[in-house]
Write a protein that holds these residues in place. Sequence first.
Motif, PDB file in Angstrom:
ATOM      1  N   VAL A  33       0.834  -1.211   0.000  1.00 29.93           N
ATOM      2  CA  VAL A  33       0.000   0.000   0.000  1.00 29.93           C
ATOM      3  C   VAL A  33       0.863   1.254   0.000  1.00 29.93           C
ATOM      4  CG1 VAL A  33      -1.588   1.333   1.453  1.00 29.93           C
ATOM      5  CG2 VAL A  33      -2.029  -1.083   1.017  1.00 29.93           C
ATOM      6  N   SER A  34       2.060   1.180   0.602  1.00 24.59           N
ATOM      7  CA  SER A  34       2.911   2.366   0.725  1.00 24.59           C
ATOM      8  C   SER A  34       3.366   2.906  -0.625  1.00 24.59           C
ATOM      9  CB  SER A  34       4.133   2.035   1.589  1.00 24.59           C
ATOM     10  OG  SER A  34       5.010   1.144   0.924  1.00 24.59           O
ATOM     11  N   PHE A  35       3.239   2.130  -1.674  1.00 25.65           N
ATOM     12  CA  PHE A  35       3.629   2.586  -3.015  1.00 25.65           C
ATOM     13  C   PHE A  35       2.417   3.023  -3.845  1.00 25.65           C
ATOM     14  CE2 PHE A  35       7.089  -0.298  -1.786  1.00 25.65           C
ATOM     15  CZ  PHE A  35       8.176   0.544  -1.971  1.00 25.65           C
ATOM     16  N   THR A  36       1.288   3.223  -3.176  1.00 20.43           N
ATOM     17  CA  THR A  36       0.073   3.658  -3.862  1.00 20.43           C
ATOM     18  C   THR A  36      -0.470   4.915  -3.183  1.00 20.43           C
ATOM     19  OG1 THR A  36      -1.518   2.433  -2.494  1.00 20.43           O
ATOM     20  CG2 THR A  36      -0.435   1.224  -4.284  1.00 20.43           C
ATOM     21  N   ASP A  37      -1.499   5.485  -3.787  1.00 25.02           N
ATOM     22  CA  ASP A  37      -2.173   6.649  -3.195  1.00 25.02           C
ATOM     23  C   ASP A  37      -3.518   6.239  -2.589  1.00 25.02           C
ATOM     24  OD1 ASP A  37      -3.602   6.090  -5.452  1.00 25.02           O
ATOM     25  OD2 ASP A  37      -3.772   8.165  -6.129  1.00 25.02           O
ATOM     26  N   LEU A  38      -3.575   5.032  -2.046  1.00 26.44           N
ATOM     27  CA  LEU A  38      -4.822   4.505  -1.488  1.00 26.44           C
ATOM     28  C   LEU A  38      -5.395   5.459  -0.446  1.00 26.44           C
ATOM     29  CD1 LEU A  38      -6.884   2.204  -1.190  1.00 26.44           C
ATOM     30  CD2 LEU A  38      -5.376   1.201   0.537  1.00 26.44           C
ATOM     31  N   ASP A  39      -6.666   5.812  -0.613  1.00 32.04           N
ATOM     32  CA  ASP A  39      -7.381   6.636   0.345  1.00 32.04           C
ATOM     33  C   ASP A  39      -8.813   6.117   0.465  1.00 32.04           C
ATOM     34  OD1 ASP A  39      -8.489   7.373  -2.038  1.00 32.04           O
ATOM     35  OD2 ASP A  39      -7.716   9.429  -2.022  1.00 32.04           O
ATOM     36  N   LEU A  40      -9.693   6.911   1.068  1.00 33.32           N
ATOM     37  CA  LEU A  40     -11.072   6.459   1.248  1.00 33.32           C
ATOM     38  C   LEU A  40     -11.767   6.215  -0.088  1.00 33.32           C
ATOM     39  CD1 LEU A  40     -12.179   8.804   4.179  1.00 33.32           C
ATOM     40  CD2 LEU A  40     -11.593   6.374   4.299  1.00 33.32           C
ATOM     41  N   ALA A  41     -11.452   7.055  -1.077  1.00 31.20           N
ATOM     42  CA  ALA A  41     -12.061   6.855  -2.397  1.00 31.20           C
ATOM     43  C   ALA A  41     -11.582   5.552  -3.023  1.00 31.20           C
ATOM     44  CB  ALA A  41     -11.721   8.033  -3.308  1.00 31.20           C
ATOM     45  N   GLY A  42     -10.304   5.217  -2.783  1.00 31.14           N
ATOM     46  CA  GLY A  42      -9.757   3.974  -3.315  1.00 31.14           C
ATOM     47  C   GLY A  42     -10.378   2.753  -2.680  1.00 31.14           C
ATOM     48  N   LEU A  43     -10.772   2.865  -1.413  1.00 31.61           N
ATOM     49  CA  LEU A  43     -11.451   1.746  -0.763  1.00 31.61           C
ATOM     50  C   LEU A  43     -12.812   1.501  -1.399  1.00 31.61           C
ATOM     51  CD1 LEU A  43     -10.694   2.336   3.037  1.00 31.61           C
ATOM     52  CD2 LEU A  43      -9.669   0.644   1.517  1.00 31.61           C
ATOM     53  N   GLY A 256      -3.753   7.635   8.769  1.00 29.87           N
ATOM     54  CA  GLY A 256      -4.460   6.544   8.118  1.00 29.87           C
ATOM     55  C   GLY A 256      -5.951   6.544   8.371  1.00 29.87           C
ATOM     56  N   PHE A 257      -6.353   6.608   9.647  1.00 30.84           N
ATOM     57  CA  PHE A 257      -7.762   6.411   9.980  1.00 30.84           C
ATOM     58  C   PHE A 257      -8.528   7.714  10.161  1.00 30.84           C
ATOM     59  CE2 PHE A 257      -5.693   2.455  11.189  1.00 30.84           C
ATOM     60  CZ  PHE A 257      -6.546   1.529  10.628  1.00 30.84           C
ATOM     61  N   SER A 258      -7.813   8.807  10.451  1.00 33.97           N
ATOM     62  CA  SER A 258      -8.503  10.094  10.568  1.00 33.97           C
ATOM     63  C   SER A 258      -8.504  10.843   9.238  1.00 33.97           C
ATOM     64  CB  SER A 258      -7.846  10.950  11.665  1.00 33.97           C
ATOM     65  OG  SER A 258      -7.961  10.326  12.929  1.00 33.97           O
ATOM     66  N   ALA A 259      -7.335  10.909   8.595  1.00 38.44           N
ATOM     67  CA  ALA A 259      -7.235  11.614   7.314  1.00 38.44           C
ATOM     68  C   ALA A 259      -7.528  10.708   6.123  1.00 38.44           C
ATOM     69  CB  ALA A 259      -5.839  12.226   7.171  1.00 38.44           C
ATOM     70  N   GLY A 260      -7.530   9.396   6.326  1.00 37.88           N
ATOM     71  CA  GLY A 260      -7.829   8.472   5.244  1.00 37.88           C
ATOM     72  C   GLY A 260      -6.711   8.297   4.239  1.00 37.88           C
ATOM     73  N   ARG A 261      -5.482   8.654   4.599  1.00 33.23           N
ATOM     74  CA  ARG A 261      -4.339   8.529   3.685  1.00 33.23           C
ATOM     75  C   ARG A 261      -3.617   7.214   3.981  1.00 33.23           C
ATOM     76  NH1 ARG A 261      -0.577  13.465   3.806  1.00 33.23           N
ATOM     77  NH2 ARG A 261      -0.049  12.631   1.753  1.00 33.23           N
ATOM     78  N   PHE A 262      -4.155   6.133   3.514  1.00 35.63           N
ATOM     79  CA  PHE A 262      -3.642   4.814   3.864  1.00 35.63           C
ATOM     80  C   PHE A 262      -2.286   4.539   3.217  1.00 35.63           C
ATOM     81  CE2 PHE A 262      -8.328   4.484   4.010  1.00 35.63           C
ATOM     82  CZ  PHE A 262      -8.460   4.238   5.368  1.00 35.63           C
ATOM     83  N   GLY A 263      -2.064   5.018   2.015  1.00 32.03           N
ATOM     84  CA  GLY A 263      -0.763   4.838   1.375  1.00 32.03           C
ATOM     85  C   GLY A 263       0.329   5.549   2.139  1.00 32.03           C
ATOM     86  N   TYR A 264       0.056   6.767   2.571  1.00 32.76           N
ATOM     87  CA  TYR A 264       1.024   7.554   3.336  1.00 32.76           C
ATOM     88  C   TYR A 264       1.293   6.897   4.685  1.00 32.76           C
ATOM     89  CZ  TYR A 264       3.245  11.801   5.151  1.00 32.76           C
ATOM     90  OH  TYR A 264       4.139  12.709   5.681  1.00 32.76           O
ATOM     91  N   ALA A 265       0.235   6.445   5.347  1.00 30.68           N
ATOM     92  CA  ALA A 265       0.405   5.762   6.631  1.00 30.68           C
ATOM     93  C   ALA A 265       1.162   4.452   6.455  1.00 30.68           C
ATOM     94  CB  ALA A 265      -0.959   5.493   7.270  1.00 30.68           C
ATOM     95  N   GLY A 266       0.943   3.761   5.327  1.00 28.44           N
ATOM     96  CA  GLY A 266       1.689   2.530   5.065  1.00 28.44           C
ATOM     97  C   GLY A 266       3.176   2.783   4.944  1.00 28.44           C
ATOM     98  N   ALA A 267       3.549   3.896   4.287  1.00 30.09           N
ATOM     99  CA  ALA A 267       4.974   4.252   4.185  1.00 30.09           C
ATOM    100  C   ALA A 267       5.563   4.502   5.567  1.00 30.09           C
ATOM    101  CB  ALA A 267       5.138   5.479   3.297  1.00 30.09           C
ATOM    102  N   GLY A 268       4.819   5.194   6.422  1.00 31.77           N
ATOM    103  CA  GLY A 268       5.295   5.429   7.789  1.00 31.77           C
ATOM    104  C   GLY A 268       5.429   4.148   8.583  1.00 31.77           C
ATOM    105  N   THR A 269       4.523   3.209   8.344  1.00 33.80           N
ATOM    106  CA  THR A 269       4.604   1.914   9.019  1.00 33.80           C
ATOM    107  C   THR A 269       5.871   1.166   8.639  1.00 33.80           C
ATOM    108  OG1 THR A 269       2.187   1.758   9.063  1.00 33.80           O
ATOM    109  CG2 THR A 269       3.424  -0.287   9.360  1.00 33.80           C
ATOM    110  N   VAL A 270       6.223   1.206   7.365  1.00 34.91           N
ATOM    111  CA  VAL A 270       7.441   0.537   6.908  1.00 34.91           C
ATOM    112  C   VAL A 270       8.671   1.196   7.533  1.00 34.91           C
ATOM    113  CG1 VAL A 270       8.854   0.006   4.897  1.00 34.91           C
ATOM    114  CG2 VAL A 270       6.375  -0.236   4.773  1.00 34.91           C
ATOM    115  N   VAL A 271       8.689   2.518   7.594  1.00 32.31           N
ATOM    116  CA  VAL A 271       9.817   3.229   8.206  1.00 32.31           C
ATOM    117  C   VAL A 271       9.929   2.873   9.685  1.00 32.31           C
ATOM    118  CG1 VAL A 271      10.715   5.502   8.822  1.00 32.31           C
ATOM    119  CG2 VAL A 271       9.755   5.113   6.552  1.00 32.31           C
TER     120      VAL A 271
END
Length: 293
Positions: A33-43, A256-271
């Motif tokens: 997910v960290s390499f995508t722009d997954l957000d609420l619309a993507g879900l 991830g859960f408040s702003a809905g930026r799952f791709g961005y949160a995924g990158a932070g998780t990997v870091v």
Amino acid sequence: MRAAALAPYAFIAPAALLLLAFGTLPLALALGVSFTDLDLAGLADPLLIRFVGPENYRELMADPAFWQALANTGAFALVGVPSVVAVSLAVALLLNRSDHPFFRALRAFYFVPAVTAIVAVSLVWGYLYNAQFGLLNHLLSLAGLGPVRWLTDPVVVKLSVALVAIWRGTGLNIVIFLAALRAIPREYLEAAALDGASELRRTVSIVLPLLRFAILFVTVTTTIGWLQFFDEPFVLTRGGPLGASTSVSLFLYQEGFSAGRFGYAGAGTVVLLVVISGFTLLQLRGRRADARH
């Protein structure tokens, strides 16, 4: 014979499946997910998900809020890890001195915070920290001291939140240290006592060296826990004031859960995973180097 050879695998299979389902697969998913722009619309519509490559990582490295959260997490760990290990070890040494029912009751008392719901704990501590009618400021007023803004001062809030986590984190580690202390052969201590060694000398020269693996285990697991620090700042302060108590895990939750930026949160998780793995490997390598010497 074949059944006996397969028995160990049957016993570890449930734990391995749980680790795979709730550990390995979520991390692999976060990496993808960290390499995508997954957000609420993507879900709602997977066709809207775009591959963005390392863009999330570049944005993360340039985000002041992430670096503030990382600095906060480092400060929490710097205070919390040595405090939890030292307090847990000291209390375990004291509780191991006797099998009197009073000491057995104390062991249960110290373990209570570890099994108490974080919401209940935080509500109690929230009242204690209240700037207007909290017990701590009331005691300070009796001593002629002014009130302290325990949860609204950007500097004090770190110590306030860390204190709650230290109080909660000692119980389980005390149990681990007590188990390790009970495994030390009493003959070693009795022989040293017959040779005239004081209790302090026996503790320093015999007990602590024999606890080195337990200390390593507690240190590593405690470090991992503090680098994932989430519960206390989430319930007590929501990361405030002005992000002063926002940990990396809380930052990722907000993104991830408040702003809905799952791709961005995924990158932070990997870091965060890389940071935790690095600290764990450094601690294990340091322990091996000490063992060789």
